[in-house]
Design a protein around this motif. Sequence first.
Motif, PDB file in Angstrom:
ATOM      1  N   UNK A   1       0.839  -1.196   0.000  1.00  0.00           N
ATOM      2  CA  UNK A   1       0.000   0.000   0.000  1.00  0.00           C
ATOM      3  C   UNK A   1       0.877   1.248   0.000  1.00  0.00           C
ATOM      4  N   UNK A   2       0.262   2.367  -0.340  1.00  0.00           N
ATOM      5  CA  UNK A   2       0.909   3.674  -0.231  1.00  0.00           C
ATOM      6  C   UNK A   2       0.063   4.522   0.701  1.00  0.00           C
ATOM      7  N   UNK A   3       0.694   5.025   1.756  1.00  0.00           N
ATOM      8  CA  UNK A   3       0.011   5.875   2.725  1.00  0.00           C
ATOM      9  C   UNK A   3       0.778   7.185   2.806  1.00  0.00           C
ATOM     10  N   UNK A   4       0.099   8.269   2.502  1.00  0.00           N
ATOM     11  CA  UNK A   4       0.691   9.614   2.517  1.00  0.00           C
ATOM     12  C   UNK A   4       2.026   9.655   1.769  1.00  0.00           C
ATOM     13  N   UNK A   5       2.049   9.011   0.601  1.00  0.00           N
ATOM     14  CA  UNK A   5       3.234   9.041  -0.238  1.00  0.00           C
ATOM     15  C   UNK A   5       4.314   8.048   0.121  1.00  0.00           C
ATOM     16  N   UNK A   6       4.100   7.203   1.100  1.00  0.00           N
ATOM     17  CA  UNK A   6       5.082   6.209   1.522  1.00  0.00           C
ATOM     18  C   UNK A   6       4.632   4.822   1.059  1.00  0.00           C
ATOM     19  N   UNK A   7       5.423   4.193   0.195  1.00  0.00           N
ATOM     20  CA  UNK A   7       5.140   2.837  -0.254  1.00  0.00           C
ATOM     21  C   UNK A   7       5.622   1.864   0.804  1.00  0.00           C
ATOM     22  N   UNK A   8       4.740   0.927   1.177  1.00  0.00           N
ATOM     23  CA  UNK A   8       5.120  -0.025   2.209  1.00  0.00           C
ATOM     24  C   UNK A   8       4.238  -1.242   2.230  1.00  0.00           C
TER      25      UNK A   8
END
Length: 90
Positions: free
Chosen positions: A48-55
Amino acid sequence: LSENQESENVRFFSDANGNTIVISISTSDKINDTIHNYISDDANYENVTIKGHDGIKYVEDAFAFFIFSENNDVVVLQAPNDSYFERMIV
């Protein structure tokens, strides 16, 4: 950093309902290139990507986790459910 120097910062917080959230940041001169090495083999995760962070996001032992890398650090967010992650990342 000198060779093999590692550090980990862990902070615990409680919300108004007494729920605990954890933020952990690990730094090392040997951080792996992939965050997949930081989850168990049997974890059912999703990318997923949350607030521009891929993780990676997954649930284990009644906690939700979001793991991502930033500036050669590995960041682990732990919360009662994944609705917290948007508020935890600034």
